[in-house]
Design a protein around this motif. Structure first.
Motif, short mmCIF file in Angstrom:
data_model
loop_
_atom_site.label_atom_id
_atom_site.label_comp_id
_atom_site.label_asym_id
_atom_site.label_seq_id
_atom_site.Cartn_x
_atom_site.Cartn_y
_atom_site.Cartn_z
N SER A 119 0.86 -1.20 0.00
CA SER A 119 0.00 0.00 0.00
C SER A 119 0.89 1.24 0.00
O SER A 119 1.90 1.26 0.69
N THR A 120 0.50 2.22 -0.76
CA THR A 120 1.14 3.54 -0.66
C THR A 120 0.18 4.51 0.01
O THR A 120 0.43 5.02 1.10
N THR A 175 -3.10 4.28 1.33
CA THR A 175 -3.87 4.01 2.56
C THR A 175 -2.96 4.03 3.78
O THR A 175 -3.28 4.64 4.81
N ARG A 211 -4.78 -4.21 6.75
CA ARG A 211 -5.03 -4.62 5.35
C ARG A 211 -4.61 -6.06 5.20
O ARG A 211 -3.54 -6.46 5.65
N PRO A 215 -9.18 5.17 -7.54
CA PRO A 215 -8.64 5.00 -6.18
C PRO A 215 -7.12 4.91 -6.14
O PRO A 215 -6.53 5.07 -5.07
#
Ligand code: CP
Length: 314
Positions: free
Chosen positions: A57-58, A60, A109, A264
């Motif tokens: 993830s970047t 979030t 996550r 997104p």
């Protein structure tokens, strides 16, 4: 007046319209904090947040970290590759050990749908779902809806088309739950192999024709092709997908003059979107990222059980 009584935020399916609006309205009050020279308020001073990420993830992860820091919380990051889980420790044991260090909120996550739900049942700390497999990504949908409301000044009656890999998309599912509760009309558009059977039961219009999804839409929310989640080739070639379903300026000629282009992230440039559309005048993609921090500040603040506190947010 709505109160926030939930220990966890696991999805938008279980939230009421009023709860969603309460989060969005709380985010409004936090948005200004990120524009200050000193971007900090004391609302979560003394609270501890853990970012527990089992998938890359970047946006979030950074967004939750910034949100926690701007609320004066302490935050640590744990990723599976650098945790003792590589030595065989179970998810539950890892989480219980983290909780034993008196952690208030765990942001998780995971690639398995339901993993944050299992964690939430196992620990007393609050759990926020930062994306579980192809199930839900509630804070992404909240920031998407926040951005739509900011730009269009309403949600009721708006036509929102979600285009792309619907079958593997937690973003699509959370957006559908949230947008439908707030009165928007939702169309989902995908090739037949990427359209989950029964999706219309969620109250959405379905189409396989991109032109039908573009015409009359106030918002086009374009999804990433999730090649890593596709067990077999769901489309003959990526090039054919881009020709049929990729949004370029030619296809945007069917769109309303004030359409919003959303994504997104991360974008596969040239597949779902051409660069001129991603960076063009209709795009609000970076506004989504900016708004994500305010939305996550609101979620952390409400989950931490502080709205009744005397401590002001300024
Ligand atoms: N939108 C989103 O979830 O992006 P990341 O995978 O970078 O967190």
């Amino acid at each position: 007046m709505v109160e926030w009584n939930r220990k966890d935020l696991l999805g938008l399916e279980e939230l009421s319209k009023d709860e969603i609006l309460f989060i969005l309205n709380t985010a409004e009050s936090f948005r200004e904090v990120s524009t200050r020279p000193i971007k900090k308020v004391p609302a979560l001073r003394g609270k501890t947040v853990v970012n527990f990420f089992f998938e890359p993830s970047t946006r979030t992860r950074a967004s939750f970290e910034l949100a926690a820091k701007r609320l004066s919380a302490d935050i640590i990051n744990i990723s599976v590759n650098s945790s003792a889980m590589v030595k065989g420790e179970t998810l539950k044991d890892t989480a219980r050990n983290i909780e034993a260090m008196k952690v208030d909120i765990i942001v998780m996550r995971h690639s398995s749908p339901g993993a944050p739900h299992m964690l939430a049942r196992s620990v007393k700390s609050s759990v926020i779902n930062a994306g579980d497999g192809s199930h839900e990504h509630p804070t992404q949908a909240l920031l998407d809806i926040f951005t739509i409301r900011e730009k269009k000044k309403k949600l009721e009656g708006l036509n929102v088309s979600i285009i792309g890999d619907i079958a593997h998309s937690r973003v699509a599912r959370s957006n559908i739950w949230g947008l439908k509760k707030l009165g928007a009309n939702v169309t989902v558009c995908a090739p037949s192999t990427l359209m989950p059977p029964g999706i219309e039961k969620l109250g959405v219009r379905t189409t396989y024709k991109l032109k039908e999804a573009i015409e009359g839409a106030d918002v086009l929310n374009i999804l990433r092709m999730q090649i890593e989640r596709q067990s077999e080739n769901m489309f003959p070639t990526i090039r054919e997908y881009a020709i049929e379903y990729g949004i370029d300026s030619e296809k945007l000629k069917y769109a309303k003059k004030d359409v919003l282009i959303m994504h997104p992230g991360p974008i596969n440039r040239g597949i779902e979107l051409t660069p001129d559309v991603a960076d063009g005048p209709y795009s609000v993609i970076l506004d989504q990222v900016t708004n994500g921090v305010a939305v996550r500040m609101a979620v952390l603040y409400l989950i931490s059980g502080r709205p009744e506190s005397d401590e002001s947010t300024d």
